[in-house]
Structures are given as structure tokens and as C-alpha cells.
Design a protein around this motif. Structure first.
Motif, PDB file in Angstrom:
ATOM      1  N   ALA A  54       1.221   5.986  -7.129  1.00 33.46           N
ATOM      2  CA  ALA A  54      -0.039   6.483  -7.699  1.00 33.46           C
ATOM      3  C   ALA A  54      -0.050   7.997  -7.764  1.00 33.46           C
ATOM      4  O   ALA A  54      -0.662   8.574  -8.671  1.00 33.46           O
ATOM      5  CB  ALA A  54      -1.227   5.990  -6.876  1.00 33.46           C
ATOM      6  N   PHE A  55       0.611   8.657  -6.838  1.00 35.10           N
ATOM      7  CA  PHE A  55       0.644  10.113  -6.874  1.00 35.10           C
ATOM      8  C   PHE A  55       1.652  10.641  -7.888  1.00 35.10           C
ATOM      9  O   PHE A  55       1.665  11.818  -8.195  1.00 35.10           O
ATOM     10  CB  PHE A  55       0.925  10.689  -5.484  1.00 35.10           C
ATOM     11  CG  PHE A  55      -0.246  10.558  -4.565  1.00 35.10           C
ATOM     12  CD1 PHE A  55      -1.442  11.207  -4.848  1.00 35.10           C
ATOM     13  CD2 PHE A  55      -0.186   9.783  -3.429  1.00 35.10           C
ATOM     14  CE1 PHE A  55      -2.529  11.094  -4.012  1.00 35.10           C
ATOM     15  CE2 PHE A  55      -1.268   9.651  -2.576  1.00 35.10           C
ATOM     16  CZ  PHE A  55      -2.446  10.319  -2.877  1.00 35.10           C
ATOM     17  N   LEU A  66      -6.804   4.142  -4.834  1.00 41.18           N
ATOM     18  CA  LEU A  66      -6.385   4.470  -3.464  1.00 41.18           C
ATOM     19  C   LEU A  66      -7.338   3.878  -2.429  1.00 41.18           C
ATOM     20  O   LEU A  66      -6.906   3.452  -1.349  1.00 41.18           O
ATOM     21  CB  LEU A  66      -6.263   5.980  -3.307  1.00 41.18           C
ATOM     22  CG  LEU A  66      -5.141   6.626  -4.132  1.00 41.18           C
ATOM     23  CD1 LEU A  66      -5.222   8.135  -4.051  1.00 41.18           C
ATOM     24  CD2 LEU A  66      -3.789   6.109  -3.696  1.00 41.18           C
ATOM     25  N   ALA A  76       0.721   3.766  -3.065  1.00 46.48           N
ATOM     26  CA  ALA A  76       0.262   5.145  -2.869  1.00 46.48           C
ATOM     27  C   ALA A  76       1.286   6.142  -3.389  1.00 46.48           C
ATOM     28  O   ALA A  76       0.941   7.108  -4.072  1.00 46.48           O
ATOM     29  CB  ALA A  76      -0.033   5.398  -1.393  1.00 46.48           C
ATOM     30  N   GLN A 113      -7.979   6.898 -10.228  1.00 47.56           N
ATOM     31  CA  GLN A 113      -7.013   7.049  -9.145  1.00 47.56           C
ATOM     32  C   GLN A 113      -7.657   6.942  -7.762  1.00 47.56           C
ATOM     33  O   GLN A 113      -7.120   6.295  -6.877  1.00 47.56           O
ATOM     34  CB  GLN A 113      -6.279   8.382  -9.266  1.00 47.56           C
ATOM     35  CG  GLN A 113      -5.123   8.489  -8.295  1.00 47.56           C
ATOM     36  CD  GLN A 113      -4.016   9.350  -8.841  1.00 47.56           C
ATOM     37  OE1 GLN A 113      -4.127   9.914  -9.904  1.00 47.56           O
ATOM     38  NE2 GLN A 113      -2.943   9.429  -8.106  1.00 47.56           N
ATOM     39  N   SER A 114      -8.814   7.566  -7.573  1.00 48.90           N
ATOM     40  CA  SER A 114      -9.451   7.494  -6.252  1.00 48.90           C
ATOM     41  C   SER A 114      -9.887   6.062  -5.940  1.00 48.90           C
ATOM     42  O   SER A 114      -9.746   5.608  -4.800  1.00 48.90           O
ATOM     43  CB  SER A 114     -10.641   8.451  -6.176  1.00 48.90           C
ATOM     44  OG  SER A 114     -11.591   8.127  -7.157  1.00 48.90           O
ATOM     45  N   ALA A 155       0.828  -1.210   0.000  1.00 53.43           N
ATOM     46  CA  ALA A 155       0.000   0.000   0.000  1.00 53.43           C
ATOM     47  C   ALA A 155       0.861   1.259   0.000  1.00 53.43           C
ATOM     48  O   ALA A 155       0.556   2.227  -0.705  1.00 53.43           O
ATOM     49  CB  ALA A 155      -0.936  -0.008   1.199  1.00 53.43           C
ATOM     50  N   LEU A 200      -6.449   0.309  -2.072  1.00 57.19           N
ATOM     51  CA  LEU A 200      -5.230   0.186  -1.265  1.00 57.19           C
ATOM     52  C   LEU A 200      -5.564   0.212   0.225  1.00 57.19           C
ATOM     53  O   LEU A 200      -5.064  -0.599   1.005  1.00 57.19           O
ATOM     54  CB  LEU A 200      -4.253   1.314  -1.584  1.00 57.19           C
ATOM     55  CG  LEU A 200      -3.328   1.133  -2.769  1.00 57.19           C
ATOM     56  CD1 LEU A 200      -2.457   2.368  -2.942  1.00 57.19           C
ATOM     57  CD2 LEU A 200      -2.469  -0.092  -2.629  1.00 57.19           C
TER      58      LEU A 200
END
Length: 119
Positions: free
Chosen positions: A56-57, A68, A53, A64-65, A49, A71
Motif C-alpha cells: 500500500a505504501f 490501512l 501494508a 489508502q487510510s 497485513a 488491515l
């Protein structure tokens, strides 16, 4: 996402599910060794995770949301299932954790499907 890390988490959650079902079949409540096994799997999921994370950023994902959220869910399900399993230790505690492990396995599979950087 790293495929090797995802594969390791899939194998670990699958093995935890099988272990939980074996404990149920043997008519035994989960013991301290089982809690250690859950802790190892949760630690592996937490590493995944954290890496997911951060990565992903740094990229643009179509969802994307959703990525997350999966995750976060992948890390939270097993500790909650373990709390339920140990709240009233019966033979079914292993099954409770096994169901949580299967749900986590599905979440990790879904994470792999959502990881499409660049759109």
C-alpha cells in the motif's frame, strides 16, 4: 493484495467461524486446540497485513487510510474475541470467536474491494 492469500484468509476465517459454532452446538467451551486454530488464522492475517501494508505504501490507493485501518482491524479482532471467549469459559466462547471470525472475514472482503491501485 494477493488474491490467493486473501482467499486463504477467507477460507480460514470461515472455517474458524464454523468450528466455533460447532463447539457451541456441542455445548463445549473452547479448549487449547481452538486457541491454536485461532493462532494459525491470526498468523495468516498478520502475514496478509504485513504484505498489504508494504504494498500500500508503494502505490496510490483512492482510500489508502481506510485500507490501512481495515488491515489493522483484520489482525486485532480475533485476538480480542479470543480473550473474551477464554475469560469465562462457557459454551458460548465458540460463538464469541465465530462472530469475531465473521467480522474479520468481512474486513478481508472489504480490503479486496479497497485494493484499487492507481486510482
Amino acid at each position: 493484495m494477493y488474491d490467493a492469500l486473501a482467499l486463504a484468509t477467507l477460507l480460514a476465517t470461515g472455517a474458524l467461524a464454523v468450528l466455533g459454532l460447532v463447539l457451541t452446538a456441542l455445548n463445549r467451551p473452547p479448549g487449547p486446540e481452538f486457541k491454536i486454530a485461532v493462532g494459525v488464522v491470526v498468523a495468516l492475517l498478520a502475514v496478509q497485513a504485513a504484505i498489504g501494508a508494504v504494498r500500500a505504501f508503494g502505490v496510490t490507493l483512492p482510500e489508502q487510510s481506510t485500507f490501512l485501518i481495515y488491515l489493522a482491524v483484520s489482525v486485532c479482532v480475533l485476538p480480542i474475541a479470543t480473550q473474551f471467549a477464554y475469560a469465562e469459559p462457557t459454551r458460548w466462547g465458540g460463538t464469541v470467536v465465530a462472530v469475531g471470525a465473521v467480522a474479520t472475514l468481512v474486513a478481508v472482503l472489504r480490503l479486496q474491494g479497497l485494493w484499487v491501485p492507481g486510482g
